[in-house]
Write an enzyme that holds these catalytic residues in place. Structure first.
Site, short mmCIF file in Angstrom:
data_model
loop_
_atom_site.label_atom_id
_atom_site.label_comp_id
_atom_site.label_asym_id
_atom_site.label_seq_id
_atom_site.Cartn_x
_atom_site.Cartn_y
_atom_site.Cartn_z
N LEU A 62 5.29 1.48 3.85
CA LEU A 62 5.53 0.26 3.09
C LEU A 62 5.30 -0.91 4.03
O LEU A 62 5.70 -0.87 5.19
CB LEU A 62 6.98 0.21 2.56
CG LEU A 62 7.39 1.19 1.47
CD1 LEU A 62 8.86 0.99 1.12
CD2 LEU A 62 6.53 1.04 0.22
N ASP A 63 4.69 -1.98 3.51
CA ASP A 63 4.53 -3.18 4.31
C ASP A 63 5.89 -3.70 4.75
O ASP A 63 6.90 -3.51 4.05
CB ASP A 63 3.83 -4.27 3.50
CG ASP A 63 2.39 -3.92 3.17
OD1 ASP A 63 1.82 -3.05 3.84
OD2 ASP A 63 1.85 -4.54 2.23
N LYS A 64 5.91 -4.40 5.85
CA LYS A 64 7.15 -4.96 6.38
C LYS A 64 7.92 -5.76 5.34
O LYS A 64 9.15 -5.59 5.20
CB LYS A 64 6.86 -5.81 7.62
CG LYS A 64 8.10 -6.40 8.27
CD LYS A 64 7.73 -7.22 9.50
CE LYS A 64 8.96 -7.86 10.12
NZ LYS A 64 8.62 -8.69 11.32
N THR A 66 7.94 -5.53 2.12
CA THR A 66 8.21 -4.77 0.90
C THR A 66 9.45 -3.91 1.08
O THR A 66 9.61 -3.25 2.11
CB THR A 66 7.02 -3.87 0.54
OG1 THR A 66 5.83 -4.66 0.45
CG2 THR A 66 7.25 -3.15 -0.78
#
Length: 252
Positions: A62-64, A66
Site C-alpha cells: 500500500l502506498d504510504k 493509503t
C-alpha cells in the site's frame, strides 16, 4: 470467515493465524524501510513482526498515504503462494475514496499506465518499459454538493464517495486513474488537486489522502477457506463521513 479489527502493540491487527497476519495500516506508515524516507522510524513490517513475535513477509503493498488492509505471510512458502494469487488476480481488493465531482453510478477505467520511476527507489529500473494494462472498476456510493466555491468557476463544490476495485495492481493505479478521469482523490498531493486538498485541511481538519483499502477477499493459501478481511476507518475518515451524512454508505 469475516473478520473485523482490533488493536495490538501499536499496530491494528485484523487477522492472525499460524500462516498469516493482516493489519489495518494507518495513513502515513511505510510498509518497510525505504531510501525515499530515510527519516522514518516506524514501519508496518517491523511493527507487525514485533507484535506477532516472528518474521513476516510482505505479499503486496500500500502506498504510504493509503490506509487499510495489508497482508503478511509468516513463511516464505506461504508468501510465494500469496504473491502468485495476487499476480493471477485471485485476490479481490476493494477501496473507498473521496473524489472531486459527481461520478456516474458505476463504470470502468481501462487506461494503460506508463512506468513512473522514483528517483532513488527505481534508480536502476528499465525506463523504457511499455505502458502496462490497468483496469479499475468504480461504484458511486454517495454524493454531496457543498455551498463552498473551491473553484472560481462554480458557487458550490461536489464530491463523491466511491468504491474502487482494481483488476490490476500497477503503481499508484487508483490515484492515476482517478486523475485521468478528472475525479482526483481528495488529499492526494502527487496526483490530486491542491485546491481541494487545501479546502479539506482548512474546513474539515483533514490532512490525509482519502483512499482506504477497505477489504481483501481471497482463498486461504493453506486451508483453501474463503477469507474476507475488513479494515475500519480512522478519525479523519469518520469526520468526513459524518459531515456529509455518508456513514451508512460505507457498509456492504
Amino acid at each position: 470467515m469475516d473478520i473485523e479489527s482490533g488493536t495490538v502493540n501499536q499496530i491494528d491487527i485484523i487477522y492472525e493465524d499460524e500462516f498469516l497476519v493482516a493489519i489495518n495500516k494507518e495513513a502515513g506508515l511505510l510498509v518497510h524501510r525505504s531510501w525515499l524516507d530515510k527519516g522514518e522510524t516506524r514501519f508496518a513490517m517491523q511493527l507487525t513482526r514485533d507484535a506477532v513475535g516472528c518474521h513476516v513477509f510482505p505479499v503486496h503493498r500500500l502506498d504510504k498515504p493509503t490506509s487499510g488492509v495489508l497482508l503478511f505471510a509468516k513463511s516464505s512458502a506461504v508468501a510465494r503462494s500469496l504473491t502468485e494469487a495476487f499476480a493471477e488476480h485471485n485476490v479481490t481488493k476493494q477501496y473507498l475514496a473521496v473524489v472531486r465531482g459527481f461520478m456516474a453510478d458505476q463504470g470502468v477505467v481501462d487506461y494503460a499506465l506508463s512506468f513512473k520511476p522514483d528517483a532513488i527507489a527505481d534508480k536502476f529500473a528499465d525506463l523504457d518499459k511499455p505502458a502496462q494494462e490497468a483496469v479499475t472498476h468504480w461504484q458511486s456510493l454517495a454524493q454531496v454538493d457543498l455551498p463552498f466555491a473551491v473553484s472560481k468557476k462554480h458557487d458550490t463544490t461536489r464530491y463523491s464517495l466511491v468504491r474502487l476495485t482494481p483488476e490490476t495492481g500497477r503503481k499508484h493505479q487508483l490515484r492515476r486513474h482517478m486523475r485521468h478521469v478528472f475525479h482526483h482523490i481528495v488529499g492526494d498531493t502527487s496526483h490530486g488537486d491542491g485546491r481541494h486538498n487545501r479546502f479539506f485541511r482548512a474546513q474539515y481538519d483533514c490532512s490525509r489522502m482519502l483512499l482506504h483499502a477497505q477489504s481483501l477477499a481471497l482463498s486461504h493459501p493453506v486451508t483453501g477457506e474463503p477469507l474476507l478481511i475488513r479494515a475500519g476507518l480512522d478519525d479523519q475518515w469518520m469526520r468526513i463521513l459524518e459531515a456529509f451524512s455518508w456513514v451508512d454508505s460505507v457498509e456492504g
